[in-house]
Design a protein around this motif. Sequence first.
Motif, PDB file in Angstrom:
ATOM      1  N   THR A 390       0.798  -1.226   0.000  1.00  0.00           N
ATOM      2  CA  THR A 390       0.000   0.000   0.000  1.00  0.00           C
ATOM      3  C   THR A 390       0.830   1.276   0.000  1.00  0.00           C
ATOM      4  O   THR A 390       0.271   2.364   0.161  1.00  0.00           O
ATOM      5  N   ASP A 391       2.154   1.164  -0.174  1.00  0.00           N
ATOM      6  CA  ASP A 391       2.958   2.386  -0.170  1.00  0.00           C
ATOM      7  C   ASP A 391       3.477   2.750  -1.552  1.00  0.00           C
ATOM      8  O   ASP A 391       4.361   3.584  -1.675  1.00  0.00           O
ATOM      9  N   ILE A 392       2.931   2.125  -2.602  1.00  0.00           N
ATOM     10  CA  ILE A 392       3.138   2.531  -3.984  1.00  0.00           C
ATOM     11  C   ILE A 392       2.567   1.485  -4.932  1.00  0.00           C
ATOM     12  O   ILE A 392       1.962   1.808  -5.949  1.00  0.00           O
ATOM     13  N   ASN A 393       2.728   0.211  -4.607  1.00  0.00           N
ATOM     14  CA  ASN A 393       2.596  -0.830  -5.625  1.00  0.00           C
ATOM     15  C   ASN A 393       1.164  -1.039  -6.098  1.00  0.00           C
ATOM     16  O   ASN A 393       0.903  -1.062  -7.302  1.00  0.00           O
ATOM     17  N   VAL A 394       0.209  -1.202  -5.170  1.00  0.00           N
ATOM     18  CA  VAL A 394      -1.162  -1.406  -5.630  1.00  0.00           C
ATOM     19  C   VAL A 394      -1.696  -0.128  -6.266  1.00  0.00           C
ATOM     20  O   VAL A 394      -2.475  -0.163  -7.225  1.00  0.00           O
ATOM     21  N   GLN A 395      -1.249   1.034  -5.772  1.00  0.00           N
ATOM     22  CA  GLN A 395      -1.690   2.281  -6.401  1.00  0.00           C
ATOM     23  C   GLN A 395      -1.147   2.394  -7.824  1.00  0.00           C
ATOM     24  O   GLN A 395      -1.886   2.747  -8.758  1.00  0.00           O
ATOM     25  N   MET A 396       0.139   2.073  -8.019  1.00  0.00           N
ATOM     26  CA  MET A 396       0.725   2.139  -9.350  1.00  0.00           C
ATOM     27  C   MET A 396       0.022   1.189 -10.310  1.00  0.00           C
ATOM     28  O   MET A 396      -0.144   1.503 -11.502  1.00  0.00           O
ATOM     29  N   ASN A 397      -0.409   0.041  -9.810  1.00  0.00           N
ATOM     30  CA  ASN A 397      -1.130  -0.896 -10.671  1.00  0.00           C
ATOM     31  C   ASN A 397      -2.327  -0.237 -11.346  1.00  0.00           C
ATOM     32  O   ASN A 397      -2.723  -0.639 -12.449  1.00  0.00           O
ATOM     33  N   TYR A 398      -2.915   0.757 -10.682  1.00  0.00           N
ATOM     34  CA  TYR A 398      -4.163   1.327 -11.182  1.00  0.00           C
ATOM     35  C   TYR A 398      -4.036   2.750 -11.720  1.00  0.00           C
ATOM     36  O   TYR A 398      -5.043   3.330 -12.130  1.00  0.00           O
ATOM     37  N   TRP A 399      -2.836   3.309 -11.781  1.00  0.00           N
ATOM     38  CA  TRP A 399      -2.680   4.612 -12.426  1.00  0.00           C
ATOM     39  C   TRP A 399      -3.044   4.532 -13.910  1.00  0.00           C
ATOM     40  O   TRP A 399      -3.484   5.517 -14.504  1.00  0.00           O
ATOM     41  N   MET A 400      -2.835   3.392 -14.505  1.00  0.00           N
ATOM     42  CA  MET A 400      -2.978   3.251 -15.949  1.00  0.00           C
ATOM     43  C   MET A 400      -4.422   3.113 -16.404  1.00  0.00           C
ATOM     44  O   MET A 400      -4.763   3.486 -17.538  1.00  0.00           O
ATOM     45  N   ALA A 401      -5.290   2.571 -15.572  1.00  0.00           N
ATOM     46  CA  ALA A 401      -6.615   2.152 -16.035  1.00  0.00           C
ATOM     47  C   ALA A 401      -7.379   3.295 -16.687  1.00  0.00           C
ATOM     48  O   ALA A 401      -7.821   3.193 -17.838  1.00  0.00           O
ATOM     49  N   ASP A 402      -7.562   4.403 -15.982  1.00  0.00           N
ATOM     50  CA  ASP A 402      -8.324   5.506 -16.542  1.00  0.00           C
ATOM     51  C   ASP A 402      -7.564   6.205 -17.657  1.00  0.00           C
ATOM     52  O   ASP A 402      -8.172   6.668 -18.633  1.00  0.00           O
ATOM     53  N   ARG A 403      -6.260   6.298 -17.523  1.00  0.00           N
ATOM     54  CA  ARG A 403      -5.473   6.985 -18.542  1.00  0.00           C
ATOM     55  C   ARG A 403      -5.545   6.289 -19.899  1.00  0.00           C
ATOM     56  O   ARG A 403      -5.402   6.927 -20.928  1.00  0.00           O
TER      57      ARG A 403
END
Length: 803
Positions: A390-403
């Motif tokens: 929860t300190d970067i990895n799961v968030q980074m997984n989902y930066w791409m979806a909407d973009r």
Amino acid sequence: MALPTPDHRQSSPSRRTFLAASAAGALAATALPRYRAAAAEPLRPAGDPRVPERDALRLWYPGPTDRDRMIEQALPIGNGRLGALVGGVQDGETLYLTDGTLWTGGLNDTLDDDGQFPYEQEHFGSFTQLAHLTVAVPGHTADTVTGYRRALDLSNGLVTSSYEHGGHTFHREVYASHPDDVVVVRLTSDGGTLSGSVTLDGTHGETTAAAGGVLGIAAAFDNGLRYAAAATATAAHGTVRASGTALAFEDCAELTVVLSGGTDYAPDAAHGYRDPGTVPADLARAKVHAAARHPAALLRATHVADHRRLFDRMALSLGTSDERQRGLDTWARLTARAAEGAPPDPELDALYVQFGRYLMICGSRDSVPLNLQGLWLDGNSPAWMGDYHTDINVQMNYWMADRTGLPSCFTPLIDYCLSQLPSWTDVTARTFNDPRNRFRNSSGRVAGWAVAFSTNIHGGSGWWWHPAANAWLCNTLFDHYAYTGDRKVLERIHPLLQGACAFWEARLVTTTVDDPDAPGGTRQVLVDDKDWSPEHGPQDTLGNTYSQELVHALFGNYRTACEVLGRDRAHAKAVGALRERLYLPRVSPATGWLEEWMSPDNLGETEHRHLSPLIGLFPGDRIRHGAGPDDLLAGVRALLTARGMDSYGWANAWRALCWARLKEPETAYRLIGTNLRPSHDGGNGTAPNLFDIYEAGPGDGIFQIDANFGTPSAVVEMLVQSRPGHVELLPALPAAWAREGHITGAGVRGGFVLDLHWRHGRPTSAVLHSVGGTATTVVAGHRSRTVRLRPGASVTLRGPGLS
């Protein structure tokens, strides 16, 4: 001095009452995994929806998989719930099958002696494999076949292979169908016949049974999770029969193997994350029987049509590669790109982005979200248990979806957080202020919810408490709303934002800082209690920049949510007042960097992999190029420079995103190239199958999926940057992609989708489609234009100034 807990947070219901009530609310807004019931009959297309081979985007290889290197060479498939690594060799196919909910472990709410959670496979648990499927074709060996070639067709969602044997051409297709909820292996030939066997083996000591033409395994873990897998095979010619614990096929012109499986996991905290009404073995058999009734061509057409419905939503061209580059297989092409002095290979760069989108479609639909390894394992002992960091990895997984035009693939992250919220809230209330916890609230009060640096799917946390994780998760969810403008999304995530704000109301403390503009030269500010800036430096500092920026954004997002929804106005006003008192970072007079701690000194590792203090630059946007103040931007740039240019894949992706935000295209492009360099002997870089490899030690590389999503996010951020009410075109376009290109279907915050074309580094046309947005300012170079349109309408801007 700490803040008082708001009156409306004082009540302390019993754990059972709380979990039941909270879980009911979460379940009302949480999609259940598709495996819990037989799927409705899907729509079947009338024709063949495949993209022609000449036009399809492909990874391809002239040789088979080395079965000792499955994680680096096998090709991934998935339907959002089921995943598999397809290890093709001449004499058969081996699939390593997973289900995203197949986890050992549990709630893990008994603290260790230091007030932290255990972090190991027994109690915290681990993501594991479901089964291995092997379709063996004896005699089709390396010395008897010619022209072997295997490929991953991204456009159609198919793994294929072909070869010549005995004067005939043999073909194979493997895919994971979302509509039918099965994996299909299809073998055909142009006149030859196939003989061999199909076997299904568990990976936890299960016994395989064969009954009624179906192979099956079924068992349960010590945590009570039941699971099963089943496979059957059909052929129009020849014979298929049970032979012991295998299916034997003989003299078949074609063969179709259908596989399914799953667990009785349910996103229901009140019932221990189980659905007692699901019998995995019965459901697996029912699904393979239902799919196997249909002709193989119709099963494939159903899958391809569904896959293309998502994959075709975004197209990307970064320029044209030369014929020599196009003629290379994927591994040779990666190697050639990385050679010193090599020319750019823009089509390979675009292919990498589309591979990331393919993995998102395969791994994030109607089940739990993507973990550290997505849906793909080569064993049952993944690094870090394959958890949610929860300190970067799961968030980074989902930066791409909407973009990248995949907003529906974001939904599993929302579903997951809502399903875990009752347990997270309960465990926080009972254990966070344990006197042994070095991160406890010094106020003695606790409210809302918090998690650790790692979480599982059973409501449990693992390695160390991570107070700021609740803010980062909430900000990630809110950003999805910023892209979609969907009020229903905001309604769903509101309880998460509200609970996170309550936690920080109880946690923030006051301290005094120097301020020459304040009376007496000092002022009181609100700061995070004793905490850690991930994952280095002291663990007992107040007000680290990482937490301050995240909480500042959280409070702002909560106020916006309350305003849009027209609720909790008094609470939102109180949170807004606290936000105004938050300490925000300064530039160190000693280092010239943005401070990571409330200290002018560097208290950690200069080239550390994490960019925690830069979170206000990306993924946040409080700190923006051109928005000043100049000394703050200079401090950000200096710290980013000091962190270096060569790290792990996910860390390079984050660096590229930050350099893109600073409008340094060539620096960002260098980092894209660093991540695309071939991985040798377990080193950092890209494997033959394009999985990102994390160097865990000399000669020891592991697959970690976040860079496969973070790097494409950086590519898009170089082309389009947005915040609500503002979109900038080509803010960080490198020379390698400048000649000509386009991106269509890109998400824009504020409720828009963008189609953008450029030539010689300047936009030639831009079409904004509203998905709920009504107005935004479009910036291209030194020019800007405000556009207004109705929801659902579009506007086209053309020419160098996009007039």
